[in-house]
Design an enzyme around this catalytic site. Structure first.
Site, PDB file in Angstrom:
ATOM      1  N   ARG A 245       0.822  -1.206   0.000  1.00 56.84           N
ATOM      2  CA  ARG A 245       0.000   0.000   0.000  1.00 56.84           C
ATOM      3  C   ARG A 245       0.862   1.264   0.000  1.00 56.84           C
ATOM      4  O   ARG A 245       1.879   1.341   0.677  1.00 56.84           O
ATOM      5  CB  ARG A 245      -0.918   0.025   1.225  1.00 56.84           C
ATOM      6  CG  ARG A 245      -2.025  -1.009   1.194  1.00 56.84           C
ATOM      7  CD  ARG A 245      -2.985  -0.802   2.362  1.00 56.84           C
ATOM      8  NE  ARG A 245      -2.303  -0.833   3.641  1.00 56.84           N
ATOM      9  CZ  ARG A 245      -2.003   0.228   4.376  1.00 56.84           C
ATOM     10  NH1 ARG A 245      -2.340   1.437   3.953  1.00 56.84           N
ATOM     11  NH2 ARG A 245      -1.371   0.098   5.529  1.00 56.84           N
TER      12      ARG A 245
ATOM     13  N   LYS B 266      -8.766  -2.194   0.131  1.00 60.94           N
ATOM     14  CA  LYS B 266      -8.705  -1.379   1.337  1.00 60.94           C
ATOM     15  C   LYS B 266      -9.417  -0.035   1.197  1.00 60.94           C
ATOM     16  O   LYS B 266      -9.863   0.538   2.189  1.00 60.94           O
ATOM     17  CB  LYS B 266      -7.247  -1.162   1.754  1.00 60.94           C
ATOM     18  CG  LYS B 266      -6.585  -2.421   2.312  1.00 60.94           C
ATOM     19  CD  LYS B 266      -7.386  -3.014   3.482  1.00 60.94           C
ATOM     20  CE  LYS B 266      -6.685  -4.202   4.113  1.00 60.94           C
ATOM     21  NZ  LYS B 266      -7.504  -4.851   5.167  1.00 60.94           N
TER      22      LYS B 266
ATOM     23  N   HIS C 287     -11.350  -4.832  11.415  1.00 61.76           N
ATOM     24  CA  HIS C 287     -10.262  -5.446  10.667  1.00 61.76           C
ATOM     25  C   HIS C 287      -9.912  -6.748  11.377  1.00 61.76           C
ATOM     26  O   HIS C 287      -9.004  -6.815  12.190  1.00 61.76           O
ATOM     27  CB  HIS C 287      -9.055  -4.502  10.625  1.00 61.76           C
ATOM     28  CG  HIS C 287      -7.952  -4.974   9.736  1.00 61.76           C
ATOM     29  ND1 HIS C 287      -6.629  -4.710   9.972  1.00 61.76           N
ATOM     30  CD2 HIS C 287      -7.977  -5.701   8.586  1.00 61.76           C
ATOM     31  CE1 HIS C 287      -5.882  -5.252   9.024  1.00 61.76           C
ATOM     32  NE2 HIS C 287      -6.680  -5.849   8.171  1.00 61.76           N
TER      33      HIS C 287
ATOM     34  N   SER D 173      -0.895  -7.113   9.797  1.00 60.91           N
ATOM     35  CA  SER D 173      -0.198  -7.987   8.861  1.00 60.91           C
ATOM     36  C   SER D 173       0.969  -8.685   9.548  1.00 60.91           C
ATOM     37  O   SER D 173       1.745  -8.068  10.276  1.00 60.91           O
ATOM     38  CB  SER D 173       0.319  -7.165   7.684  1.00 60.91           C
ATOM     39  OG  SER D 173       1.044  -7.973   6.782  1.00 60.91           O
TER      40      SER D 173
ATOM     41  N   LYS E 252      -3.330 -13.763  11.345  1.00 63.22           N
ATOM     42  CA  LYS E 252      -4.797 -13.669  11.332  1.00 63.22           C
ATOM     43  C   LYS E 252      -5.428 -14.656  10.347  1.00 63.22           C
ATOM     44  O   LYS E 252      -6.339 -15.407  10.702  1.00 63.22           O
ATOM     45  CB  LYS E 252      -5.178 -12.225  10.994  1.00 63.22           C
ATOM     46  CG  LYS E 252      -6.648 -11.906  11.066  1.00 63.22           C
ATOM     47  CD  LYS E 252      -6.895 -10.412  11.044  1.00 63.22           C
ATOM     48  CE  LYS E 252      -6.769  -9.787   9.681  1.00 63.22           C
ATOM     49  NZ  LYS E 252      -5.434  -9.415   9.246  1.00 63.22           N
ATOM     50  N   THR E 253      -4.934 -14.658   9.116  1.00 65.43           N
ATOM     51  CA  THR E 253      -5.474 -15.570   8.106  1.00 65.43           C
ATOM     52  C   THR E 253      -5.156 -17.020   8.447  1.00 65.43           C
ATOM     53  O   THR E 253      -6.020 -17.905   8.378  1.00 65.43           O
ATOM     54  CB  THR E 253      -4.912 -15.215   6.719  1.00 65.43           C
ATOM     55  OG1 THR E 253      -5.322 -13.887   6.374  1.00 65.43           O
ATOM     56  CG2 THR E 253      -5.411 -16.188   5.669  1.00 65.43           C
TER      57      THR E 253
ATOM     58  N   ASP F 284     -10.495 -11.244   6.985  1.00 70.81           N
ATOM     59  CA  ASP F 284      -9.917  -9.904   7.115  1.00 70.81           C
ATOM     60  C   ASP F 284     -10.877  -8.779   7.503  1.00 70.81           C
ATOM     61  O   ASP F 284     -10.482  -7.897   8.255  1.00 70.81           O
ATOM     62  CB  ASP F 284      -9.228  -9.527   5.811  1.00 70.81           C
ATOM     63  CG  ASP F 284      -8.261  -8.374   5.967  1.00 70.81           C
ATOM     64  OD1 ASP F 284      -7.447  -8.396   6.909  1.00 70.81           O
ATOM     65  OD2 ASP F 284      -8.309  -7.440   5.147  1.00 70.81           O
TER      66      ASP F 284
ATOM     67  N   ARG G 298       1.462 -12.166  -2.137  1.00 70.99           N
ATOM     68  CA  ARG G 298       0.050 -12.338  -1.777  1.00 70.99           C
ATOM     69  C   ARG G 298      -0.661 -13.323  -2.696  1.00 70.99           C
ATOM     70  O   ARG G 298      -0.295 -13.500  -3.865  1.00 70.99           O
ATOM     71  CB  ARG G 298      -0.682 -10.988  -1.867  1.00 70.99           C
ATOM     72  CG  ARG G 298      -0.201  -9.935  -0.887  1.00 70.99           C
ATOM     73  CD  ARG G 298      -0.910 -10.048   0.433  1.00 70.99           C
ATOM     74  NE  ARG G 298      -0.436  -9.079   1.416  1.00 70.99           N
ATOM     75  CZ  ARG G 298      -1.036  -8.868   2.571  1.00 70.99           C
ATOM     76  NH1 ARG G 298      -2.138  -9.536   2.873  1.00 70.99           N
ATOM     77  NH2 ARG G 298      -0.550  -7.999   3.424  1.00 70.99           N
TER      78      ARG G 298
END
Length: 530
Positions: free
Chosen positions: A60, A201, A221, A239, A243-244, A258, A324
């Site tokens: 980003r 995003k 989030h 990140s 989490k994933t 997410d 990704r």
């Protein structure tokens, strides 16, 4: 503004676009694959995923994101370093130049929804010059049915032109790249960057503005899954915290990895897909995510590829650490197809503590839960980012500061009200280091994190005994099946106890300094948590 207002008109003329060439309207995955290969945007990999590169921007462009400051947004947005204002007239001029740029060009349009709950979903039209960005949008958002497409009217339009570069002197941007949200015009414009995460995003930021203001829905989030007994769990984390990975559990059904909303009925996913970080992804530790990298429909961003055999190398960071995979939720075998579930029984707040100070798991009081929710702590690791020579603490409001346009108190008050009303048990889980900081200690085994989380979610951990951590005030369990008991107390596994004490006091000072910005909006007992 009225959340239910729409942009009328089914064609691109509704957005001022009148002279495009071929328009690929809500094209299916197979058609987009053909166009990606034909246009040289990507390569077909062994076993069927599509590999693309994003060029200069592999993440980003935070400094290039703006919100138009006008009569609608001015009083609501928390203006500052994150939410930077943009002049309305300059937005209009830039928008018009983008419209002119699209004359005679092929375009790809995806009409889709953000939000699985029909009461709150946002109809979005995404117009892009790249076929793979259209496939990304198709993966990441919720596809409209043929009947819904017949009567589709977008509430928000996103125009995405990576090849269109801004002139900072003329346009008022910081660089050639820009991501600008205009709530009055219900439009988002993106240019100068091919990083597809900007699409996802910017829509998330839009929902984080609209839903609390107009619907009293808490946008989050976080990942979400549900257990065999119907018990829902939320996983907050920045990140690199897992989490994933940790929410994709074979024994629990995945809601999403997410972005979610929390309304009076429960939890609903904002998305229709996942955008997983896959650098050094292990087949044994993360088998379900690993399998998605070998499936038709998955987009692999900046993943190293043997152009002869078309085999990918997930361990290669030649392009970026931020490799990704974008894939539809249907690529995961155990998901909740509706994207909705009930109120959470547990909340897991994930941190990757590179200092090695935080316990692998700690139970939070209500006050501690709000404190850590607002703090959003994790750390950047030495060696993975330019200029970082040692672990660096990072705080991100609500675990998603760059995407939260409203004042933190808006989200904090909704969070506190919901965990109290629904009696949610909250835990802080460290997936970072143990036995010392990065470079001395070792990363906590992901199997230990899974065992701790499973014990927290099935209730067995809460039935055991706890010890109070003298530094951070967390309740630390004395034992958990499948986890070495000595690692549960961080100080005990440091060889130099004085060094642990000194480092802990430094981190506590950083927490306190960061929390000063929230002190006026929370009860005193929350301020005194640390």
């Amino acid at each position: 503004m009225n959340f239910n207002e729409v942009t009328r008109g089914t064609g691109l003329e509704a957005h001022g676009i009148t002279n495009a060439n071929l328009i690929h309207w809500t094209a299916p995955t197979a058609v987009l694959y053909e166009q990606i290969v034909k246009r040289g945007e990507g390569l077909l990999t062994h076993l069927g995923a599509i590999a693309v590169k994003t060029g200069h921007y592999t993440g980003r462009a935070a400094n290039d994101k703006f919100i138009v400051d006008d009569e609608i947004s001015h009083e609501h947005v928390n203006w500052g370093a994150v939410n930077k204002p943009f002049d309305p007239d300059r937005f209009d001029a830039l928008y018009n130049r983008m419209v002119a740029y699209m004359h005679g060009r092929d375009l790809f349009v995806q009409d889709c929804f953000a939000g699985a709950d029909h009461n709150y979903r946002l109809p979005v039209r995404i117009i892009s010059e790249k076929a793979w960005h259209s496939l990304f949008s198709r993966n990441m958002f919720i596809q409209a049915t043929p009947k819904e497409l017949e009567q589709f009217a977008s509430h928000f339009t996103l125009i995405d032109l990576p090849s269109f570069r801004a002139n900072p002197d003329l346009d008022g941007t910081h660089s050639e790249a820009f991501i600008i949200i205009n709530f009055s015009r219900k439009a988002i414009i993106i240019g100068g960057t091919s990083y597809a995460g900007e699409i996802k995003k910017s829509i998330f930021t839009t929902l984080n503005y609209l839903l609390p203001l107009e619907k009293q829905v808490l946008p989050m989030h976080c990942a979400a899954n549900v257990g065999p007994q119907g018990d829902t769990a939320l996983f907050f984390g920045l990140s690199g915290t897992g989490k994933t990975t940790l929410s994709t559990d074979p024994d629990r059904k995945l809601i999403g990895d997410d972005e979610h909303g929390w309304d009076d009925k429960g939890i609903f996913n904002f998305e229709g897909g996942c955008y997983a970080k896959i650098i050094r992804l292990h087949k044994e530790a993360e088998p379900r995510i690993y399998e998605t990298t070998r499936k038709f429909g998955t987009i692999l961003e900046n993943v190293a590829l043997d152009t002869h055999t078309r085999r990918i190398d997930l361990n290669n960071d030649i392009f970026t650490e931020n490799t990704r995979a974008s894939y539809p939720l249907s690529h995961i075998p155990n998901v909740v197809c509706s994207g909705t579930t009930g109120h959470p029984a547990a909340i897991i707040m994930l941190t990757c503590d590179a200092y090695g100070l935080m316990p692998p798991i700690g139970r939070l009081s209500r006050e501690q839960a709000l404190y850590h929710f607002l703090s959003g702590y994790t750390s950047r690791v030495a060696g993975t980012e330019t200029g970082i020579s040692e672990p660096a603490a990072t705080f991100s409001t609500c675990f998603g500061g760059p995407f939260m346009p409203l004042p933190p108190a808006t989200y904090g008050n909704l969070f506190r009200e919901r965990i109290e009303r629904h009696n949610v048990t909250c835990w802080l889980v460290n997936t970072g280091w143990s036995g010392g900081p990065y470079g001395i200690g070792s990363r906590i085994n992901i199997a230990y994190s899974r065992n701790l989380i499973n014990a927290a979610l099935d209730g067995s951990l809460a039935r055991g005994s706890f010890n109070k951590d003298p530094f951070f005030g967390l309740d630390i369990p004395s034992a958990c099946p499948g986890v070495p008991p000595e690692i549960l107390t961080p100080r005990a596994v440091w060889e130099n106890k004085d060094s642990y004490d000194e480092t802990a006091h430094k981190l506590i000072s950083l927490f306190r300094e960061n929390f000063k910005q929230y002190a006026a909006y929370v009860p005193e007992n929350v301020v005194q948590v640390m």
